[in-house]
Design an enzyme around this catalytic site. Structure first.
Site, PDB file in Angstrom:
ATOM      1  N   GLY A  59       0.797  -1.233   0.000  1.00  0.00           N
ATOM      2  CA  GLY A  59       0.000   0.000   0.000  1.00  0.00           C
ATOM      3  C   GLY A  59       0.818   1.265   0.000  1.00  0.00           C
ATOM      4  O   GLY A  59       0.710   2.105  -0.897  1.00  0.00           O
ATOM      5  N   GLU A 124      -6.604   4.395   2.604  1.00  0.00           N
ATOM      6  CA  GLU A 124      -6.755   3.041   3.169  1.00  0.00           C
ATOM      7  C   GLU A 124      -7.674   3.111   4.379  1.00  0.00           C
ATOM      8  O   GLU A 124      -7.964   4.202   4.892  1.00  0.00           O
ATOM      9  CB  GLU A 124      -5.383   2.483   3.562  1.00  0.00           C
ATOM     10  CG  GLU A 124      -4.524   2.166   2.336  1.00  0.00           C
ATOM     11  CD  GLU A 124      -3.157   1.575   2.656  1.00  0.00           C
ATOM     12  OE1 GLU A 124      -2.595   0.938   1.774  1.00  0.00           O
ATOM     13  OE2 GLU A 124      -2.663   1.758   3.785  1.00  0.00           O
ATOM     14  N   HIS A 249      -4.896  -9.112   8.491  1.00  0.00           N
ATOM     15  CA  HIS A 249      -5.294  -8.292   7.334  1.00  0.00           C
ATOM     16  C   HIS A 249      -6.550  -8.915   6.754  1.00  0.00           C
ATOM     17  O   HIS A 249      -6.624 -10.134   6.584  1.00  0.00           O
ATOM     18  CB  HIS A 249      -4.171  -8.284   6.286  1.00  0.00           C
ATOM     19  CG  HIS A 249      -4.317  -7.187   5.277  1.00  0.00           C
ATOM     20  ND1 HIS A 249      -5.313  -7.186   4.336  1.00  0.00           N
ATOM     21  CD2 HIS A 249      -3.592  -6.068   5.075  1.00  0.00           C
ATOM     22  CE1 HIS A 249      -5.192  -6.089   3.591  1.00  0.00           C
ATOM     23  NE2 HIS A 249      -4.152  -5.394   4.017  1.00  0.00           N
ATOM     24  N   ARG A 297      -8.959  -2.259  10.257  1.00  0.00           N
ATOM     25  CA  ARG A 297      -8.768  -3.673   9.896  1.00  0.00           C
ATOM     26  C   ARG A 297      -9.401  -4.680  10.833  1.00  0.00           C
ATOM     27  O   ARG A 297      -9.879  -5.716  10.404  1.00  0.00           O
ATOM     28  CB  ARG A 297      -7.273  -3.968   9.875  1.00  0.00           C
ATOM     29  CG  ARG A 297      -6.686  -3.522   8.623  1.00  0.00           C
ATOM     30  CD  ARG A 297      -5.245  -3.850   8.580  1.00  0.00           C
ATOM     31  NE  ARG A 297      -4.757  -3.109   7.439  1.00  0.00           N
ATOM     32  CZ  ARG A 297      -3.517  -2.939   7.136  1.00  0.00           C
ATOM     33  NH1 ARG A 297      -2.592  -3.469   7.900  1.00  0.00           N
ATOM     34  NH2 ARG A 297      -3.168  -2.259   6.087  1.00  0.00           N
ATOM     35  N   ARG A 393      -2.950  -1.480  14.568  1.00  0.00           N
ATOM     36  CA  ARG A 393      -2.178  -0.545  13.742  1.00  0.00           C
ATOM     37  C   ARG A 393      -3.030   0.046  12.611  1.00  0.00           C
ATOM     38  O   ARG A 393      -3.720  -0.683  11.891  1.00  0.00           O
ATOM     39  CB  ARG A 393      -0.979  -1.266  13.131  1.00  0.00           C
ATOM     40  CG  ARG A 393      -0.204  -0.423  12.144  1.00  0.00           C
ATOM     41  CD  ARG A 393       0.978  -1.178  11.625  1.00  0.00           C
ATOM     42  NE  ARG A 393       0.597  -2.271  10.779  1.00  0.00           N
ATOM     43  CZ  ARG A 393       0.587  -2.236   9.442  1.00  0.00           C
ATOM     44  NH1 ARG A 393       0.947  -1.144   8.807  1.00  0.00           N
ATOM     45  NH2 ARG A 393       0.243  -3.295   8.746  1.00  0.00           N
ATOM     46  N   LEU A 399       5.676   1.145   8.122  1.00  0.00           N
ATOM     47  CA  LEU A 399       6.925   1.548   7.464  1.00  0.00           C
ATOM     48  C   LEU A 399       7.353   2.887   8.047  1.00  0.00           C
ATOM     49  O   LEU A 399       8.532   3.106   8.340  1.00  0.00           O
ATOM     50  CB  LEU A 399       6.713   1.676   5.952  1.00  0.00           C
ATOM     51  CG  LEU A 399       6.679   0.355   5.171  1.00  0.00           C
ATOM     52  CD1 LEU A 399       6.285   0.610   3.718  1.00  0.00           C
ATOM     53  CD2 LEU A 399       8.037  -0.351   5.215  1.00  0.00           C
TER      54      LEU A 399
HETATM   55  P1  FAD Z   1      11.634  -6.377   8.162  1.00  0.00           P
HETATM   56  O1  FAD Z   1      11.525  -5.569   6.932  1.00  0.00           O
HETATM   57  O2  FAD Z   1      10.699  -7.519   8.318  1.00  0.00           O
HETATM   58  O3  FAD Z   1      13.142  -6.886   8.232  1.00  0.00           O
HETATM   59  C1  FAD Z   1      13.536  -7.797   9.232  1.00  0.00           C
HETATM   60  C2  FAD Z   1      15.014  -8.049   9.046  1.00  0.00           C
HETATM   61  O4  FAD Z   1      15.508  -8.758  10.170  1.00  0.00           O
HETATM   62  C3  FAD Z   1      15.336  -8.904   7.830  1.00  0.00           C
HETATM   63  O5  FAD Z   1      16.511  -8.410   7.231  1.00  0.00           O
HETATM   64  C4  FAD Z   1      15.599 -10.270   8.429  1.00  0.00           C
HETATM   65  O6  FAD Z   1      16.484 -11.051   7.658  1.00  0.00           O
HETATM   66  C5  FAD Z   1      16.262  -9.868   9.726  1.00  0.00           C
HETATM   67  N1  FAD Z   1      16.214 -10.897  10.768  1.00  0.00           N
HETATM   68  C6  FAD Z   1      15.153 -11.444  11.385  1.00  0.00           C
HETATM   69  N2  FAD Z   1      15.551 -12.356  12.285  1.00  0.00           N
HETATM   70  C7  FAD Z   1      16.898 -12.388  12.240  1.00  0.00           C
HETATM   71  C8  FAD Z   1      17.900 -13.133  12.897  1.00  0.00           C
HETATM   72  N3  FAD Z   1      17.616 -14.062  13.820  1.00  0.00           N
HETATM   73  N4  FAD Z   1      19.191 -12.916  12.569  1.00  0.00           N
HETATM   74  C9  FAD Z   1      19.537 -12.008  11.624  1.00  0.00           C
HETATM   75  N5  FAD Z   1      18.624 -11.267  10.971  1.00  0.00           N
HETATM   76  C10 FAD Z   1      17.328 -11.461  11.281  1.00  0.00           C
HETATM   77  N6  FAD Z   1       3.440  -1.517   6.226  1.00  0.00           N
HETATM   78  C11 FAD Z   1       3.178  -0.264   5.764  1.00  0.00           C
HETATM   79  O7  FAD Z   1       3.420   0.713   6.470  1.00  0.00           O
HETATM   80  N7  FAD Z   1       2.668  -0.103   4.524  1.00  0.00           N
HETATM   81  C12 FAD Z   1       2.377  -1.144   3.693  1.00  0.00           C
HETATM   82  O8  FAD Z   1       1.935  -0.945   2.590  1.00  0.00           O
HETATM   83  C13 FAD Z   1       2.617  -2.452   4.169  1.00  0.00           C
HETATM   84  N8  FAD Z   1       2.319  -3.531   3.404  1.00  0.00           N
HETATM   85  C14 FAD Z   1       2.665  -4.776   3.850  1.00  0.00           C
HETATM   86  C15 FAD Z   1       2.445  -5.870   3.019  1.00  0.00           C
HETATM   87  C16 FAD Z   1       2.835  -7.137   3.436  1.00  0.00           C
HETATM   88  C17 FAD Z   1       2.610  -8.313   2.528  1.00  0.00           C
HETATM   89  C18 FAD Z   1       3.436  -7.317   4.708  1.00  0.00           C
HETATM   90  C19 FAD Z   1       3.856  -8.668   5.178  1.00  0.00           C
HETATM   91  C20 FAD Z   1       3.627  -6.213   5.540  1.00  0.00           C
HETATM   92  C21 FAD Z   1       3.249  -4.953   5.122  1.00  0.00           C
HETATM   93  N9  FAD Z   1       3.457  -3.842   5.935  1.00  0.00           N
HETATM   94  C22 FAD Z   1       3.184  -2.595   5.459  1.00  0.00           C
HETATM   95  C23 FAD Z   1       4.178  -3.967   7.196  1.00  0.00           C
HETATM   96  C24 FAD Z   1       5.627  -3.545   6.978  1.00  0.00           C
HETATM   97  O9  FAD Z   1       6.070  -4.048   5.743  1.00  0.00           O
HETATM   98  C25 FAD Z   1       6.549  -4.055   8.080  1.00  0.00           C
HETATM   99  O10 FAD Z   1       6.004  -3.772   9.329  1.00  0.00           O
HETATM  100  C26 FAD Z   1       7.915  -3.409   7.984  1.00  0.00           C
HETATM  101  O11 FAD Z   1       8.434  -3.540   6.692  1.00  0.00           O
HETATM  102  C27 FAD Z   1       8.865  -4.039   8.998  1.00  0.00           C
HETATM  103  O12 FAD Z   1      10.147  -3.544   8.757  1.00  0.00           O
HETATM  104  P2  FAD Z   1      11.321  -3.947   9.747  1.00  0.00           P
HETATM  105  O13 FAD Z   1      12.515  -3.209   9.282  1.00  0.00           O
HETATM  106  O14 FAD Z   1      10.888  -3.776  11.142  1.00  0.00           O
HETATM  107  O15 FAD Z   1      11.504  -5.506   9.516  1.00  0.00           O
HETATM  108  C1  SIN Z   2      -1.834  -2.973   2.451  1.00  0.00           C
HETATM  109  O1  SIN Z   2      -1.328  -2.565   1.420  1.00  0.00           O
HETATM  110  O2  SIN Z   2      -3.014  -3.258   2.590  1.00  0.00           O
HETATM  111  C2  SIN Z   2      -0.951  -3.132   3.612  1.00  0.00           C
HETATM  112  C3  SIN Z   2      -0.792  -1.824   4.239  1.00  0.00           C
HETATM  113  C4  SIN Z   2      -0.262  -2.007   5.603  1.00  0.00           C
HETATM  114  O3  SIN Z   2      -0.072  -3.121   6.065  1.00  0.00           O
HETATM  115  O4  SIN Z   2      -0.049  -0.982   6.254  1.00  0.00           O
END
Ligand code: FAD
Ligand code: SIN
Length: 540
Positions: A59, A124, A249, A297, A393, A399
């Site tokens: 999104g 959204e 979701h 949601r 959330r 993000l």
């Molecule tokens: P992540 O991006 O999940 O990264 C985690 C990192 O930690 C990875 O590099 C992984 O390899 C590493 N890691 C994990 N465990 C270990 C370990 N034991 N050792 C070493 N490395 C490890 N949010 C929005 O705001 N907008 C959106 O449109 C949206 N769409 C989404 C769509 C989908 C399909 C999903 C699943 C989520 C979506 N979200 C969205 C949520 C959002 O993408 C996540 O909350 C966000 O990207 C999390 O980022 P992060 O940096 O915390 O972790």
């Molecule tokens: C979505 O695109 O519906 C996901 C957006 C989000 O998880 O924040």
């Protein structure tokens, strides 16, 4: 503490960085880029560098950029979705920093969609205004690519994929003395290529390991979302909070071959309707007559769950075929292509959808600077509970949280640099008392079991009985998994299983501690919402 015996002191070859970051998603790389202006940073990642949820986000990112919108609107929408459990100062902090976060991403080269010279804003659920900045329907991939490119080009950042971190290194692992201090000095990590365990030490460590979605049988999250950071922090002595707040979701594609493909909420934001395939009714009018498909949601997911259960359905329909075909293809090019490949033309046909686990709202308790309870340990992103999301959330706020808290943690470390001592020599990982596993099937069996009972007993609608059943199974499996972990050489699967079980335990304990229904935690035994919102804080 790690279940493994810790052997005699050995100099670590991996002490040459200032700050260690676990995770290469939005939170980890944002922190790395800020820190790298002043110090040397190492980023460790399980599997590949783009294996987290960031790469999958569809999104977009919420930010107040339209003249008709205000910070107060975004704050209010976030707190309505969060059912009042949010910490207002965190919400203000994140919302007010959103436009700057978008500006920095654009500067890094993220090609946000624009129209007539302004960023295009989509809508959204739960948002009272159009405020979602996006790159078509694949925002996360564009963000991941830009952050990775900048990190790869920075001379002060070393990226180390293929490292599965096992446990935090604390005072208990110091070589010269057994100080027992809670200070964190880095991590023990499995090198996935060599099978050896490395000790990575640094003055400060940031956990940015993402969520624990894979604890559920159906989840939109990638395979590695096994709650590793949350479990590591908990084992080292940090508090975790609101783990019962698991977001489902409403619209994951229902397909027997493709198990976890998300259909972005923006489809509903741009006019998509939810239809009961049996009756042909637009059923959201019975559940939230005012907001319909754009209710938060938790409301939409529960409505779909109720329709599925009431009518014995496998799925409901999400239909946007009444909009012009060019509009649909133009707004959702990736989803359109994916569905065409599966024989569904979304410009002419409804899409079969079901709810699936999507986001972990709870996590490691942090303050506004990303500090955890443990000195030397910070956390950012989905593995944390910062107070932003509360009981649910708001779409596209996560993000954003990664950018704001990745930045805040990095700045706090830099501002207090003189207080971070050089790490001591630490003990090497000792494998002298373990052997290679002779029965990997145990791991697979336990993974499947956990994910199934969590889905059935700790899902969208909960009861005391179901939670008790889940707690009982967790207790039984804990003995088996700990025994296995104590006897066999670690593998990524085993590390993840241990963390998955730990996450399941934290979720169930938190759910049992909340005697009300609020936001994502809905229980038939306590349908009321208490007048005062309280966090569920678990203390190790
Ligand atoms: P992540 O991006 O999940 O990264 C985690 C990192 O930690 C990875 O590099 C992984 O390899 C590493 N890691 C994990 N465990 C270990 C370990 N034991 N050792 C070493 N490395 C490890 N949010 C929005 O705001 N907008 C959106 O449109 C949206 N769409 C989404 C769509 C989908 C399909 C999903 C699943 C989520 C979506 N979200 C969205 C949520 C959002 O993408 C996540 O909350 C966000 O990207 C999390 O980022 P992060 O940096 O915390 O972790
Ligand atoms: C979505 O695109 O519906 C996901 C957006 C989000 O998880 O924040």
């Amino acid at each position: 503490m790690s279940g493994k015996a810790i052997g005699k002191a050995e100099a670590s070859a991996l002490q040459d960085v200032d700050v260690l970051i676990v995770g290469s998603g939005a939170a980890g790389l944002t922190a790395a880029l800020v820190l790298a202006e002043k110090c040397k940073v190492r980023v460790l990642a399980k599997g590949g560098l783009d294996g987290g949820s960031t790469n999958w986000a569809q999104g977009g990112i919420a930010a107040v950029l339209d003249e008709g919108d205000t910070f107060e609107n975004h704050i209010r929408d976030t707190m309505i979705a969060g059912a009042g459990l949010n910490r207002r100062e965190t919400v203000e902090f994140v919302v007010e920093n959103a436009p700057e976060a978008i500006r920095r991403l654009a500067e890094l080269g993220v090609p946000f969609n624009a129209e007539a010279g302004a960023l295009h804003l989509t809508r959204e659920g739960g948002h009272s205004h159009r405020r979602i900045v996006h790159v078509d329907d694949a925002t996360g991939a564009a963000v991941q690519k830009a952050l990775l490119k900048a990190a790869q080009e920075h001379p002060n950042i070393s990226l180390m994929p293929g490292r599965t971190c096992i446990d935090l290194i604390t005072g208990r692992h110091e070589a010269a003395r057994y100080s027992g201090s809670g200070r964190v000095w880095g991590v023990y990590a499995l090198n996935e290529a060599t099978g050896t365990v490395e000790a990575h030490t640094a003055r400060a460590t940031i956990l940015a390991t993402g969520g624990a979605g894979r604890v559920y049988q159906f989840s939109t999250a990638p395979r590695g979302a096994t709650g590793d950071g949350i479990a590591m922090a908990w084992r080292a002595g940090a508090r975790v909070s609101n783990m019962e707040m698991m977001q489902f979701h409403p619209t994951c594609l229902y397909n027997l071959d493709v198990k976890n493909f998300l259909i972005t909420e923006a489809v509903r934001g741009e006019g998509g309707r939810l239809i009961n395939p049996r009756t042909g009714t637009r059923f959201m009018e019975f559940y939230d007559a005012e907001r319909l498909e754009l209710a938060p949601r938790d409301v939409v997911a529960r409505a779909i769950d109720a329709e599925i259960k009431k009518f014995g359905l496998d799925f409901v329909h999400l239909d946007i075929s009444h909009m012009p075909a060019d509009f649909v293809r133009g707004h959702f090019p990736n989803i359109y292509e994916k569905l065409i490949g599966l024989g569904i033309d979304m410009t002419r046909q409804p899409i079969p959808v079901v709810p699936a686990q999507h986001y972990t709202c709870g996590g490691i308790l942090i303050d506004l600077a990303g500090r955890t309870d443990l000195p030397g340990l910070y956390a950012a992103g989905e593995c944390t509970e910062s107070g932003l999301h509360g009981a649910n959330r708001l779409a596209s706020n996560s993000l954003l949280e990664c950018f704001v808290f990745g930045d805040a943690a990095a700045r706090d470390i830099l501002e207090n640099w003189e207080t971070f001592e050089a790490p001591p020599e630490v003990r090497a990982w000792d494998e002298s008392r373990v052997t290679d596993s002779d029965e990997e099937v145990v791991i697979k069996q336990n993974w499947t079991e956990i994910r199934r009972f969590m889905w059935n007993y700790v899902g969208i609608v909960r009861t005391n009985k179901r939670l008790e059943r889940a707690a009982h199974r967790i207790q039984m499996l804990s003995g088996e998994v700990n025994d296995y972990y104590g006897h066999f050489r670690v593998t990524t699967d085993l590390i993840e299983l241990r963390n998955l079980l730990q996450s399941a335990e934290l979720i169930v304990r938190s759910a049992q501690a909340r005697h009300e229904s609020r936001g994502l935690h809905y229980t038939l035994d306590y349908p009321q919402t208490d007048p005062v919102a309280r966090d569920t804080v678990l203390v190790p």
